[in-house]
Write an enzyme that holds these catalytic residues in place. Structure first.
Site, mmCIF file in Angstrom:
data_model
loop_
_atom_site.group_PDB
_atom_site.id
_atom_site.type_symbol
_atom_site.label_atom_id
_atom_site.label_comp_id
_atom_site.label_asym_id
_atom_site.label_seq_id
_atom_site.Cartn_x
_atom_site.Cartn_y
_atom_site.Cartn_z
ATOM 1 N N TRP A 369 16.150 40.420 52.256
ATOM 2 C CA TRP A 369 17.048 40.489 53.403
ATOM 3 C C TRP A 369 17.456 39.095 53.881
ATOM 4 O O TRP A 369 18.141 38.952 54.885
ATOM 5 C CB TRP A 369 16.417 41.272 54.552
ATOM 6 C CG TRP A 369 15.347 40.547 55.333
ATOM 7 C CD1 TRP A 369 14.394 39.702 54.835
ATOM 8 C CD2 TRP A 369 15.121 40.608 56.743
ATOM 9 N NE1 TRP A 369 13.587 39.239 55.844
ATOM 10 C CE2 TRP A 369 14.015 39.773 57.026
ATOM 11 C CE3 TRP A 369 15.747 41.279 57.796
ATOM 12 C CZ2 TRP A 369 13.513 39.599 58.310
ATOM 13 C CZ3 TRP A 369 15.245 41.104 59.074
ATOM 14 C CH2 TRP A 369 14.146 40.275 59.323
ATOM 15 N N ASP A 370 17.048 38.056 53.157
ATOM 16 C CA ASP A 370 17.313 36.680 53.573
ATOM 17 C C ASP A 370 18.800 36.396 53.749
ATOM 18 O O ASP A 370 19.181 35.463 54.463
ATOM 19 C CB ASP A 370 16.706 35.697 52.567
ATOM 20 C CG ASP A 370 15.200 35.847 52.449
ATOM 21 O OD1 ASP A 370 14.750 36.970 52.133
ATOM 22 O OD2 ASP A 370 14.476 34.867 52.645
ATOM 23 N N GLU A 508 5.409 42.118 59.133
ATOM 24 C CA GLU A 508 4.668 42.668 57.999
ATOM 25 C C GLU A 508 3.172 42.803 58.264
ATOM 26 O O GLU A 508 2.433 43.241 57.379
ATOM 27 C CB GLU A 508 4.935 41.816 56.760
ATOM 28 C CG GLU A 508 6.404 41.868 56.329
ATOM 29 C CD GLU A 508 6.718 40.933 55.179
ATOM 30 O OE1 GLU A 508 5.801 40.223 54.721
ATOM 31 O OE2 GLU A 508 7.881 40.904 54.748
ATOM 32 N N LYS A 629 3.516 38.648 62.396
ATOM 33 C CA LYS A 629 3.708 37.608 61.387
ATOM 34 C C LYS A 629 4.968 36.802 61.672
ATOM 35 O O LYS A 629 5.023 35.592 61.454
ATOM 36 C CB LYS A 629 3.794 38.252 60.001
ATOM 37 C CG LYS A 629 4.093 37.266 58.874
ATOM 38 C CD LYS A 629 4.188 37.982 57.534
ATOM 39 C CE LYS A 629 4.565 37.022 56.410
ATOM 40 N NZ LYS A 629 4.685 37.711 55.106
ATOM 41 N N GLN A 630 6.009 37.485 62.123
ATOM 42 C CA GLN A 630 7.302 36.861 62.357
ATOM 43 C C GLN A 630 8.046 37.675 63.404
ATOM 44 O O GLN A 630 7.573 38.709 63.864
ATOM 45 C CB GLN A 630 8.099 36.815 61.061
ATOM 46 C CG GLN A 630 8.324 38.174 60.420
ATOM 47 C CD GLN A 630 8.937 38.082 59.045
ATOM 48 O OE1 GLN A 630 9.699 37.174 58.754
ATOM 49 N NE2 GLN A 630 8.596 39.028 58.178
#
Length: 817
Positions: A369-370, A508, A629-630
């Protein structure tokens, strides 16, 4: 004299502009693979890592050459259909020397007294100088220039000057092409490591030219490399001998012999042409490569053409914060490496956005998905490139439909990891970076990649008004995404709400509830808000194209009134969950999770970027805790302005107070480890208006993602392309307050204290616009031409910007011309 400086080195003595140079003096072996990534050269079609030409893959060095979209599938006992990976292609670099009868110069042979490497970003050239001493104490100075042509995507060149400083006699030079390469850059991804090339054939065309062809083991794609090596003295032809050699079982080359005297200069020009069976308008790759090389000019000609192409790119991709500013050089490094993977040459290819660029084999070269972090920057620079990359998704729409059908769903389901065919390449098991144990991997269940595709389609359309794309590709992608999520939503008549259950958001660390790993979560805020937005955009796109019956020759996707009414109902009634004080809950029952003892874990481990794996190694479960995580919920503030997000949540029927956004940011930011390079991009953006100091700190860290700590960096497996483009976009859009909404280009600048100005060039609706933002004013200039004027809003005041206009905005006083 500074340590590492050699008075005889032209690079040490040269006056190199710091803002355009990435420099390495000597260097320890532990960080060599990362430096070779940073010294990669490419043109959007072909890339070659910055390994020394005398080196082989030896655990320290890793020569790698890659073509965009060139993949192969290796058999793997763990997967019935094998593992798909970008392919390490025949190595065209090999070039070394020796005094006749001596050892061939190579790592571990002789002694390197000095080595200086420079990446010239302005001209796209890798410069290298070293002084080597062999066992007989013969000193030889080596000067090299290397390029992968931005003017001609199929050509690359290595020029070497050899200067014997204290010896004379016969000098032998070996130039080769090596087809015996394997994939081993990303050792943890064992399924794709190994030999991807077979049926290697080679030969000699003339005393200067050799060729090599190979075929991939499974995809049966053919690649051809033709190399021409010319030897002379002081740049002119000189008497020498030549013989064909085979330095390896699948390698071919020449050995040249020439007499030298002390301080004499022997020049070696090696030019190669690379073609594959994936290239358009090519009958046979070998024939095409031979033909291309026949017309290739000298090194100086190739260099001039290549540098000219780079200069034109820099004009379009200029982003200035001041030559003396500490950010200027990293900005150019990021821009350079982005353009080496994604350039005008990529437009003609069937390629997506590989998460690690074309700089290594990390993540097998797969597409994630970057692109969500890449396209907003490209949309305002080279929108044709965004369109071509989105067409990669459109060409795989059939595979996405079949994936949804296999899951018992309708619409289209794009895979979390995509490769050559569009099937799901996500692993089912992965090694823990902490314990090394192989564990079940549920990241492939991140179906929100569908939402990223839809978001990218719509933002491209908003920026460009490209009706042919929207009607031909975009509307189908939006509608099939809408159908998937509408099919996944279940209706609860008790409160007239829709639920989306069993999904994974961007964070994640949570793949299920405690004791239920991998089973997903219910009513993720990020997913439900994005679904509501995507359903509305699908309806809007359908209405636009339906009102343009001549836009396409036939309609491939039909949506009946009942389906559209259901979309509208879902988009107004998806469920959101809130914590105390009006903070959006990351998912349903998130508030029931335990708080982590952050101080305890910081004392124990220090760096917590691998917190999820650290907890697993202790026998614990990250699903138990309020950790991230993000960015997850906060991704919504990365993708939408505060006003947009407020409108979306209120559209769902919730009384959302935007004054709660700072508290929401603080809640999640204090519980985030930034275990992904993309996390700081999102948070730098989110903090830009509320906490500029921390925003700048996040941006500063992101700018150093691939430049810092080479000995321990995962950059050895490739550039973090999403982070690379994301940092540039923070400067281009976030700090300028630039957005496209309701067919209006909007600016609301707010520079951080670290910047006194910011300049860039953007393209909006074919109008080329130069922006210069200062603390008290912004200047907008449109290039002359025949384009239509566009509405421009600065601080809520709107003017029409026409070709040739220059508008100056006093940020606190008004607008003047």
């Amino acid at each position: 004299m500074p340590v590492g400086v050699d008075p005889g080195c032209e690079l040490c003595a040269g006056d190199l502009p710091d803002g355009w140079m990435l420099t390495y003096l000597d260097g320890d072996p532990a960080g060599e693979a990362t430096r070779e990534t940073m010294l990669t050269l490419g043109n959007g079609y072909l890339t070659t890592r910055g390994a020394p030409p005398e080196a082989t893959s030896d655990g320290v060095h890793y020569p790698g050459t890659y073509l965009a979209g060139f993949h192969n599938r290796l058999s793997d006992p763990g997967r019935a259909d094998g593992e798909d990976s970008i392919v390490n292609l025949p190595n065209w670099l090999p070039l070394t020397y020796r005094p006749a009868g001596g050892d061939w110069f190579a790592p571990g042979q002789g002694r390197r007294v000095h080595e200086h490497r420079v990446l010239d970003l302005r001209n796209g050239i890798y410069l290298r100088e070293l002084l080597a001493v062999d066992r007989q104490q013969r000193r030889t100075r080596i000067r090299q220039r290397r390029l992968v042509s931005m003017a001609n995507p199929h050509l690359a060149m290595l020029e070497t000057i050899l200067i014997p400083e204290n010896w004379s006699g016969r000098l032998e030079i070996r130039s080769a092409v090596d087809g015996g390469v394997v994939n081993s850059n990303a050792a943890a991804e064992a399924g794709t490591c190994g030999r991807h090339l077979t049926e290697v054939a080679s030969g000699k065309d003339d005393p200067e030219t050799v060729w090599l062809t190979a075929v991939t083991t499974s995809s049966r794609q053919r690649v051809a490399v033709v190399a021409r090596t010319r030897v002379g003295v002081a740049g002119a032809p000189a008497a020498h001998t030549s013989r064909v050699t085979a330095p390896g079982p699948d390698a071919v080359g020449h050995v040249f012999g020439i007499d030298v005297a002390p301080e004499g200069r022997v020049s070696v020009e090696k030019t190669v042409a690379v073609f594959s069976s994936r290239d358009r308008a090519v009958d046979a790759p070998l024939t095409a490569a031979r033909e291309e090389l026949r017309y290739a000019g000298t090194c100086d000609v190739l260099l001039a053409e290549h540098a000219g192409a780079w200069h034109r790119l820099w004009e379009r991709f200029r982003l200035d914060v001041g030559e003396s500013h500490r950010w200027q050089a990293p900005i150019r490094v990021h821009t350079f490496h982005l353009l080496q993977t994604l350039s005008p040459h990529t437009i003609a290819l069937d390629a997506g956005v590989p998460a690690r660029g074309l700089h290594g084999e990390g993540y097998h070269g797969h597409i994630f998905w970057d692109e969500l972090f890449v396209y907003p920057y490209l949309n305002l620079r080279l929108p044709e490139l965004t369109r071509a990359l989105l067409e990669y998704r459109h060409r795989r729409l059939t595979a996405a439909r079949r994936a949804a059908e296999s899951a018992g769903m309708v619409g289209a389901l794009f895979p979390w990891q995509s490769g050559s065919s569009g099937r799901d390449e996500s692993p089912s098991r992965s090694p823990s970076p902490v314990s090394g144990r192989w564990l079940d991997d549920y990241t492939g269940r991140q179906q929100h990649v569908n939402l990223a595709v839809a978001y990218c389609v719509w933002r491209y359309w908003e920026t460009t008004a490209d009706l042919s794309f929207l009607a031909g590709c975009g509307v189908k992608l939006l509608i099939e995404t809408a159908r998937f999520w509408a099919g996944l939503a279940t209706y609860d008549p008790s409160d007239d709400r829709y639920d989306i259950r069993g999904v994974l958001g961007p964070d994640e660390y949570h793949d299920g509830y405690p004791g239920r790993p991998g089973l997903g979560l219910d009513n993720c805020a990020y997913i439900n808000v994005m679904v509501a937005w995507a359903l509305a955009r699908a309806e809007e796109a359908y209405a636009i194209t339906r009102g343009q019956p001549g836009a396409v020759p036939w309609r491939e996707v039909a949506v009946d009134d009942d389906e559209r009414r259901r979309w509208a109902h879902i988009s107004h009634r998806l469920r959101l969950v809130f914590l105390d004080h009006g903070i959006l809950a990351q998912f349903e029952r998130y508030g029931d999770l335990a708080e982590l003892d952050w101080d305890r874990y910081r004392r124990r481990y220090g760096d917590l970027r691998l917190l999820g794996s650290l907890l697993q190694a202790e026998g614990d479960d990250p699903n138990r805790y309020k950790i991230s995580k993000q960015a997850d919920v906060l991704m919504l503030l990365y993708l939408f302005s505060a006003d947009e997000l407020t409108g979306l949540v209120r559209r769902l029927g919730y009384d959302f107070d935007p004054a709660r956004i700072p508290a929401t940011v603080e809640h999640y930011l204090s519980r985030t480890t930034h275990g992904s390079t993309l996390s700081r991009i999102a948070h730098a953006w989110v903090l830009a208006r509320t906490d500029r100091r921390r925003s700048v700190e996040m941006l500063q860290t992101a700018l150093g993602t691939d430049l810092a700590d080479p000995a321990h960096s995962s950059t050895r497996e490739g550039i973090h392309l999403g982070a690379t483009a994301g940092t540039l976009d923070i400067l281009q859009r976030c700090y300028t307050g630039l957005e496209v909404r309701d067919n209006v280009l909007r600016l609301d600048p707010l520079l951080p204290e670290e910047l006194d100005h910011l300049g860039c060039v953007i393209r909006y609706r074919n109008l080329l616009i130069t922006l210069r933002v200062e603390r008290d004013r912004v200047q907008i200039s449109a290039a002359a031409g025949a384009d239509q004027p566009v509405p421009l809003t600065v601080r809520e005041r709107t003017v029409m910007l026409a070709p040739g206009d220059t508008i100056t905005v006093a940020l606190h006083r008004g607008i003047g011309r």
